[in-house]
Motif scaffolding. Structure first.
Motif, PDB file in Angstrom:
ATOM      1  N   GLY A   1      35.676 -31.293  -6.815  1.00  0.00           N
ATOM      2  CA  GLY A   1      36.830 -31.010  -7.665  1.00  0.00           C
ATOM      3  C   GLY A   1      36.437 -30.691  -9.096  1.00  0.00           C
ATOM      4  N   GLU A   2      35.123 -30.730  -9.369  1.00  0.00           N
ATOM      5  CA  GLU A   2      34.630 -30.355 -10.692  1.00  0.00           C
ATOM      6  C   GLU A   2      34.536 -28.835 -10.767  1.00  0.00           C
ATOM      7  OE1 GLU A   2      31.774 -34.218 -11.373  1.00  0.00           O
ATOM      8  OE2 GLU A   2      31.017 -32.548 -10.210  1.00  0.00           O
ATOM      9  N   VAL A   3      34.552 -28.308 -11.965  1.00  0.00           N
ATOM     10  CA  VAL A   3      34.491 -26.861 -12.186  1.00  0.00           C
ATOM     11  C   VAL A   3      33.080 -26.499 -12.640  1.00  0.00           C
ATOM     12  CG1 VAL A   3      35.397 -24.938 -13.545  1.00  0.00           C
ATOM     13  CG2 VAL A   3      36.926 -26.772 -12.819  1.00  0.00           C
ATOM     14  N   PHE A   4      32.523 -25.454 -12.026  1.00  0.00           N
ATOM     15  CA  PHE A   4      31.185 -24.978 -12.379  1.00  0.00           C
ATOM     16  C   PHE A   4      31.292 -23.522 -12.814  1.00  0.00           C
ATOM     17  CE2 PHE A   4      30.809 -28.253  -9.150  1.00  0.00           C
ATOM     18  CZ  PHE A   4      29.906 -29.130  -9.732  1.00  0.00           C
ATOM     19  N   LEU A   5      30.825 -23.225 -14.032  1.00  0.00           N
ATOM     20  CA  LEU A   5      30.854 -21.866 -14.570  1.00  0.00           C
ATOM     21  C   LEU A   5      29.444 -21.289 -14.563  1.00  0.00           C
ATOM     22  CD1 LEU A   5      33.145 -22.371 -17.687  1.00  0.00           C
ATOM     23  CD2 LEU A   5      33.784 -21.380 -15.494  1.00  0.00           C
ATOM     24  N   PHE A   6      29.298 -20.089 -14.038  1.00  0.00           N
ATOM     25  CA  PHE A   6      28.019 -19.387 -13.991  1.00  0.00           C
ATOM     26  C   PHE A   6      28.114 -18.152 -14.872  1.00  0.00           C
ATOM     27  CE2 PHE A   6      28.410 -21.736 -10.083  1.00  0.00           C
ATOM     28  CZ  PHE A   6      27.139 -22.221  -9.849  1.00  0.00           C
ATOM     29  N   CYS A   7      27.050 -17.866 -15.606  1.00  0.00           N
ATOM     30  CA  CYS A   7      27.016 -16.737 -16.531  1.00  0.00           C
ATOM     31  C   CYS A   7      26.064 -15.666 -16.005  1.00  0.00           C
ATOM     32  CB  CYS A   7      26.559 -17.222 -17.903  1.00  0.00           C
ATOM     33  SG  CYS A   7      26.546 -15.935 -19.143  1.00  0.00           S
ATOM     34  N   GLY A   8      26.453 -14.414 -16.116  1.00  0.00           N
ATOM     35  CA  GLY A   8      25.596 -13.309 -15.713  1.00  0.00           C
ATOM     36  C   GLY A   8      24.532 -13.007 -16.750  1.00  0.00           C
ATOM     37  N   ALA A   9      23.639 -12.097 -16.427  1.00  0.00           N
ATOM     38  CA  ALA A   9      22.496 -11.765 -17.283  1.00  0.00           C
ATOM     39  C   ALA A   9      22.927 -11.232 -18.649  1.00  0.00           C
ATOM     40  CB  ALA A   9      21.594 -10.756 -16.595  1.00  0.00           C
ATOM     41  N   LYS A  10      23.978 -10.439 -18.695  1.00  0.00           N
ATOM     42  CA  LYS A  10      24.435  -9.863 -19.961  1.00  0.00           C
ATOM     43  C   LYS A  10      25.373 -10.797 -20.722  1.00  0.00           C
ATOM     44  CE  LYS A  10      24.181  -5.106 -18.350  1.00  0.00           C
ATOM     45  NZ  LYS A  10      24.946  -3.871 -18.130  1.00  0.00           N
ATOM     46  N   GLN A  11      25.690 -11.930 -20.139  1.00  0.00           N
ATOM     47  CA  GLN A  11      26.589 -12.924 -20.725  1.00  0.00           C
ATOM     48  C   GLN A  11      27.975 -12.366 -21.016  1.00  0.00           C
ATOM     49  OE1 GLN A  11      24.421 -14.525 -24.040  1.00  0.00           O
ATOM     50  NE2 GLN A  11      23.015 -15.634 -22.732  1.00  0.00           N
ATOM     51  N   ASP A  12      28.389 -11.383 -20.221  1.00  0.00           N
ATOM     52  CA  ASP A  12      29.732 -10.841 -20.377  1.00  0.00           C
ATOM     53  C   ASP A  12      30.575 -11.034 -19.117  1.00  0.00           C
ATOM     54  OD1 ASP A  12      28.330  -9.055 -18.810  1.00  0.00           O
ATOM     55  OD2 ASP A  12      29.161  -7.270 -19.762  1.00  0.00           O
ATOM     56  N   ILE A  13      29.953 -11.607 -18.085  1.00  0.00           N
ATOM     57  CA  ILE A  13      30.640 -11.860 -16.821  1.00  0.00           C
ATOM     58  C   ILE A  13      30.404 -13.316 -16.435  1.00  0.00           C
ATOM     59  CG2 ILE A  13      30.758 -11.302 -14.365  1.00  0.00           C
ATOM     60  CD1 ILE A  13      29.750  -8.512 -15.065  1.00  0.00           C
ATOM     61  N   PHE A  14      31.471 -13.981 -15.986  1.00  0.00           N
ATOM     62  CA  PHE A  14      31.369 -15.360 -15.525  1.00  0.00           C
ATOM     63  C   PHE A  14      31.944 -15.472 -14.126  1.00  0.00           C
ATOM     64  CE2 PHE A  14      31.240 -15.809 -20.071  1.00  0.00           C
ATOM     65  CZ  PHE A  14      30.357 -16.852 -20.276  1.00  0.00           C
ATOM     66  N   LYS A  15      31.396 -16.396 -13.352  1.00  0.00           N
ATOM     67  CA  LYS A  15      31.968 -16.772 -12.066  1.00  0.00           C
ATOM     68  C   LYS A  15      32.263 -18.253 -12.134  1.00  0.00           C
ATOM     69  CE  LYS A  15      30.459 -13.657  -8.464  1.00  0.00           C
ATOM     70  NZ  LYS A  15      29.803 -13.553  -7.154  1.00  0.00           N
ATOM     71  N   THR A  16      33.351 -18.636 -11.518  1.00  0.00           N
ATOM     72  CA  THR A  16      33.750 -20.030 -11.479  1.00  0.00           C
ATOM     73  C   THR A  16      33.760 -20.509 -10.044  1.00  0.00           C
ATOM     74  OG1 THR A  16      35.177 -19.673 -13.392  1.00  0.00           O
ATOM     75  CG2 THR A  16      35.562 -21.652 -12.102  1.00  0.00           C
ATOM     76  N   LEU A  17      33.186 -21.679  -9.825  1.00  0.00           N
ATOM     77  CA  LEU A  17      33.205 -22.301  -8.510  1.00  0.00           C
ATOM     78  C   LEU A  17      34.038 -23.571  -8.626  1.00  0.00           C
ATOM     79  CD1 LEU A  17      31.923 -21.927  -5.670  1.00  0.00           C
ATOM     80  CD2 LEU A  17      30.213 -23.586  -6.369  1.00  0.00           C
ATOM     81  N   TYR A  18      35.114 -23.638  -7.854  1.00  0.00           N
ATOM     82  CA  TYR A  18      36.015 -24.787  -7.908  1.00  0.00           C
ATOM     83  C   TYR A  18      36.603 -25.033  -6.524  1.00  0.00           C
ATOM     84  CZ  TYR A  18      40.212 -27.512  -8.776  1.00  0.00           C
ATOM     85  OH  TYR A  18      41.180 -28.481  -8.716  1.00  0.00           O
ATOM     86  N   TRP A  19      36.532 -26.268  -6.054  1.00  0.00           N
ATOM     87  CA  TRP A  19      37.093 -26.658  -4.761  1.00  0.00           C
ATOM     88  C   TRP A  19      38.420 -27.345  -5.008  1.00  0.00           C
ATOM     89  CZ3 TRP A  19      36.398 -25.940   0.285  1.00  0.00           C
ATOM     90  CH2 TRP A  19      36.978 -26.828   1.186  1.00  0.00           C
ATOM     91  N   ASP A  20      39.501 -26.889  -4.371  1.00  0.00           N
ATOM     92  CA  ASP A  20      40.833 -27.470  -4.598  1.00  0.00           C
ATOM     93  C   ASP A  20      41.390 -28.169  -3.360  1.00  0.00           C
ATOM     94  OD1 ASP A  20      41.594 -25.433  -2.908  1.00  0.00           O
ATOM     95  OD2 ASP A  20      42.988 -24.502  -4.318  1.00  0.00           O
ATOM     96  N   ASP A  21      40.525 -28.660  -2.498  1.00  0.00           N
ATOM     97  CA  ASP A  21      40.881 -29.346  -1.244  1.00  0.00           C
ATOM     98  C   ASP A  21      41.377 -28.401  -0.153  1.00  0.00           C
ATOM     99  OD1 ASP A  21      40.120 -31.882  -2.127  1.00  0.00           O
ATOM    100  OD2 ASP A  21      42.097 -32.271  -2.975  1.00  0.00           O
ATOM    101  N   GLN A  22      41.513 -27.123  -0.455  1.00  0.00           N
ATOM    102  CA  GLN A  22      41.880 -26.126   0.546  1.00  0.00           C
ATOM    103  C   GLN A  22      40.825 -25.044   0.668  1.00  0.00           C
ATOM    104  OE1 GLN A  22      45.723 -24.633  -0.511  1.00  0.00           O
ATOM    105  NE2 GLN A  22      46.763 -26.511   0.100  1.00  0.00           N
ATOM    106  N   GLY A  23      39.961 -24.960  -0.298  1.00  0.00           N
ATOM    107  CA  GLY A  23      38.909 -23.957  -0.309  1.00  0.00           C
ATOM    108  C   GLY A  23      38.461 -23.666  -1.723  1.00  0.00           C
ATOM    109  N   PHE A  24      37.496 -22.773  -1.827  1.00  0.00           N
ATOM    110  CA  PHE A  24      36.983 -22.387  -3.140  1.00  0.00           C
ATOM    111  C   PHE A  24      37.840 -21.283  -3.719  1.00  0.00           C
ATOM    112  CE2 PHE A  24      33.146 -24.325  -1.380  1.00  0.00           C
ATOM    113  CZ  PHE A  24      32.758 -25.124  -2.431  1.00  0.00           C
TER     114      PHE A  24
END
Length: 66
Positions: free
Chosen positions: A43-66
């Motif tokens: 249930g914690e939020v994880f933010l990932f940054c791309g090489a150019k630092q202009d794109i982010f991805k978020t990984l979050y589980w909400d008990d139904q899926g990511f």
């Protein structure tokens, strides 16, 4: 543009460094498990940054899926 208030999610982790933005959920989850010894389905939020630092991805589980 939409701004999301992450404070309602509890812990938010920013994964420093360059992440290949082509990675999918399984691969990002593996990074969380192996490199940081955290549970990606906690249930914690994880933010990932791309090489150019202009794109982010978020990984979050909400008990139904990511």
């Amino acid at each position: 543009m939409k701004i999301i208030d992450l404070s309602e999610f509890g812990q938010v982790y920013i994964v420093c460094g360059k992440t290949d933005m082509r990675r999918g959920i399984a691969s990002l989850s593996l990074i969380i498990k192996e490199d940081f010894e955290r549970d990606p389905m906690s249930g914690e939020v994880f933010l990932f940054c791309g090489a150019k630092q202009d794109i982010f991805k978020t990984l979050y589980w909400d008990d139904q899926g990511f």
